[in-house]
Design a protein around this motif. Structure first.
Motif, PDB file in Angstrom:
ATOM      1  N   TYR A   1       0.834  -1.227   0.023  1.00 44.45           N
ATOM      2  CA  TYR A   1       0.010  -0.014  -0.148  1.00 44.45           C
ATOM      3  C   TYR A   1       0.781   1.287   0.261  1.00 44.45           C
ATOM      4  O   TYR A   1       2.227   1.077   0.216  1.00 44.45           O
ATOM      5  N   ALA A   2       0.258   2.555  -0.245  1.00 45.44           N
ATOM      6  CA  ALA A   2       0.914   3.597  -0.550  1.00 45.44           C
ATOM      7  C   ALA A   2       1.098   4.203   1.135  1.00 45.44           C
ATOM      8  O   ALA A   2       0.140   4.281   1.640  1.00 45.44           O
ATOM      9  N   ARG A   3       2.389   4.688   1.346  1.00 48.26           N
ATOM     10  CA  ARG A   3       2.683   5.297   2.746  1.00 48.26           C
ATOM     11  C   ARG A   3       2.998   6.685   2.249  1.00 48.26           C
ATOM     12  O   ARG A   3       3.897   6.992   1.454  1.00 48.26           O
ATOM     13  N   ILE A   4       2.358   7.572   3.128  1.00 42.75           N
ATOM     14  CA  ILE A   4       2.810   9.079   2.973  1.00 42.75           C
ATOM     15  C   ILE A   4       3.833   9.289   4.046  1.00 42.75           C
ATOM     16  O   ILE A   4       3.721   9.029   4.998  1.00 42.75           O
ATOM     17  N   ARG A   5       4.843   9.934   3.724  1.00 38.37           N
ATOM     18  CA  ARG A   5       5.766  10.554   4.469  1.00 38.37           C
ATOM     19  C   ARG A   5       5.973  11.895   4.359  1.00 38.37           C
ATOM     20  O   ARG A   5       6.172  12.449   3.123  1.00 38.37           O
TER      21      ARG A   5
ATOM     22  N   LYS B   1       2.523  -2.686  -9.749  1.00 35.14           N
ATOM     23  CA  LYS B   1       1.235  -2.445 -10.135  1.00 35.14           C
ATOM     24  C   LYS B   1       0.181  -3.100  -9.200  1.00 35.14           C
ATOM     25  O   LYS B   1       0.140  -4.128  -8.821  1.00 35.14           O
ATOM     26  N   ASP B   2      -0.829  -2.223  -8.721  1.00 33.59           N
ATOM     27  CA  ASP B   2      -1.674  -2.546  -7.600  1.00 33.59           C
ATOM     28  C   ASP B   2      -1.136  -3.097  -6.505  1.00 33.59           C
ATOM     29  O   ASP B   2      -1.743  -3.933  -5.799  1.00 33.59           O
TER      30      ASP B   2
ATOM     31  N   TYR C   1      -3.661   1.037  -2.994  1.00 33.36           N
ATOM     32  CA  TYR C   1      -2.496   0.244  -3.530  1.00 33.36           C
ATOM     33  C   TYR C   1      -1.648   1.039  -4.454  1.00 33.36           C
ATOM     34  O   TYR C   1      -1.964   2.146  -4.963  1.00 33.36           O
ATOM     35  N   LEU C   2      -0.121   0.908  -4.046  1.00 30.15           N
ATOM     36  CA  LEU C   2       0.771   1.554  -4.465  1.00 30.15           C
ATOM     37  C   LEU C   2       0.936   1.349  -6.294  1.00 30.15           C
ATOM     38  O   LEU C   2       0.885   0.110  -6.549  1.00 30.15           O
ATOM     39  N   ASN C   3       0.854   2.579  -6.613  1.00 33.24           N
ATOM     40  CA  ASN C   3       0.832   2.611  -8.296  1.00 33.24           C
ATOM     41  C   ASN C   3       1.520   3.790  -8.759  1.00 33.24           C
ATOM     42  O   ASN C   3       1.567   4.742  -8.119  1.00 33.24           O
TER      43      ASN C   3
END
Length: 456
Positions: free
Chosen positions: A270-274, A363-364, A316-318
């Motif tokens: 997943y996407a992590r915001i830093r 991807k995804d 999801y990380l994309n």
């Protein structure tokens, strides 16, 4: 009367001929001192000097001044693409089949996200500026594609010019090996080499956009040391070193902060915001991160009232995720972080002994791999009949402990570049920090290519 006109026409032709020749053979810059005196990339939000610095550090010069790149222009690394030189801005090629001109630096394209943030940041800060995407670096490949025959800097005509989609020959220059060495030498001796180079090259940060969004991306520079090394005076007034010193205008001081805002990967894909170094002046007013996808849909991530931290999303990380800092109440956008690149900004790695390379991407939220096959490598499926790609959660794992794999010949055709075909496969494991893909030529556990581990 007619005789005089016939004699006058050749005279005009001879007068114009030197101009054409100058345009077709750009003058050469040999020192940073000469680089200071041209327009290219010198004023915020122009990105040319940043781009030149980056490309210079992706080259090796041997003792004979042969330029050896770490990148492959024909593979479209960092967004390099073929430039056909229809306007004869550069000298004609001697062999159209074995040589080529390739341009990089167009920040309007999706592939620009693979460039480092220090090249693209000004573009995202100065959203209303017509100057933010004019600069380009152009290289000429040699018949031996391992080398570059020449490297140039150029710029588009201004947007208000009918020729704005063309390069300006009068602002096109060849960069000599001596200048490449000087850039590398001057900047490589400092912790923050980019700032030193921009200062010595007389980069000017005087801009309404600069002073409004002023923030720092690195440690402060010891101006006395820079002055001693360059023989110049330290910055005054609005002159700045890549936004890394406090700017001053008489008695008014503008404090620069090192605001970091980026998208990274969690352990589950997943996407992590830093974020870090968020100034109290912004925290007190209330800020949030609005992360937008390529399709335009956005989701909001909170920033707790502290100067640094992370927030794990369920997105999801994309490729294409774009973090944007904004005020909570007004939704006014303060700045944008770098757009996420699905390859983690890592170039493909060569597969030894073949015209092919391997690249890991996501991807995804899944770990995927891409085989990049040169068009001339037509029998690659025969040579790679027993070859396979292993996926590893952790790059420290032994070759025998792969988490999943796929045969090279089972990779599906994804797309093609001008000189390469791309084949891809997405695994069933999540992308995570430390993930790696490895290429094995046979059923033995001896890898001949390993990607750089995914960054945390």
């Amino acid at each position: 009367m007619g005789r005089e006109c016939l004699e006058f026409v050749p005279f005009i032709f001879l007068m114009l001929l030197p101009v054409v020749l100058v345009w077709a053979n750009p003058p050469t810059l040999k020192t940073i001192s000469e680089l200071r005196n041209i327009e290219f990339g010198h004023r915020f939000p122009r990105h040319g000097l940043h781009l030149l610095y980056f490309i210079t550090h992706q080259l090796v010069l041997d003792n004979n001044n042969v330029i050896i790149p770490y990148f492959v222009p024909g593979r479209e690394d960092w967004g390099f693409h073929r430039y056909h030189n229809y306007e004869d801005v550069f000298p004609p090629l001697q062999d159209q089949n074995l040589q080529g001109y390739y341009s990089v630096g167009n920040l309007n394209t999706q592939v620009s996200s693979s460039l480092p943030p220090f090249v693209t940041q000004s573009y995202h800060l100065a959203l209303g500026s017509a100057e933010r995407n004019r600069d380009r670096v152009v290289v000429r490949t040699s018949p031996n594609r391992q080398f570059l025959e020449a490297l140039y800097i150029t710029q588009h005509y201004p947007l208000n010019d009918p020729r704005s989609n063309q390069y300006d020959p009068q602002n096109t220059w060849r960069i000599s090996p001596a200048l490449l060495r000087e850039i590398y030498t001057v900047s490589d001796n400092w912790v923050d080499g980019l700032s030193v180079f921009l200062y010595i090259a007389h980069y000017d940060g005087s801009s309404i956009y600069f002073n409004y969004y002023c923030y720092d991306t690195g440690p402060d520079i010891n101006i006395d040391q820079v002055e001693e090394a360059s023989g110049q005076q330290p910055p005054t007034e609005y002159t700045a070193v890549n936004k890394r010193v406090t700017l001053s205008n008489n008695d008014n001081h503008v404090k620069c902060y090192e605001i970091l805002l980026e998208v990274k990967a969690t352990d589950n894909g997943y996407a992590r915001i830093r974020w870090s170094n968020m100034p109290d002046t912004l925290l007190d007013k209330g800020v949030q991160v609005n992360v937008c996808k390529e399709n335009g849909k956005c989701f909001t991530s909170p920033i707790i009232s502290r100067s640094y931290g992370t927030y794990d999303t369920r997105e999801y990380l994309n490729k294409g995720l774009s973090p944007r800092l904004q005020f909570i109440e007004t939704k006014y956008e303060i700045m944008r972080g770098p757009t996420y690149d699905d390859t983690d900004r890592k170039l493909p790695v060569d597969i030894n002994g073949s015209d092919a390379s391997l690249q890991i991407y996501t991807k995804d939220g899944y770990a995927c791999a891409r085989l990049i096959i040169k068009n001339t490598f037509s029998d690659w499926k025969i040579k790679f009949y027993n070859s396979w790609v292993g996926f590893y959660y952790n790059y420290n794992k032994d070759n025998t402990y792969f988490d999943t794999y796929q045969w090279a010949t089972k990779f599906q055709h994804e797309s093609e570049a001008e000189e390469y075909n791309l084949y891809a496969y997405c695994s069933c494991i999540a992308i995570r920090p430390g993930a790696q893909a490895r290429f094995f030529e046979s059923k033995e556990y001896s890898s001949i290519a390993m990607t750089i581990p995914w960054e945390r």
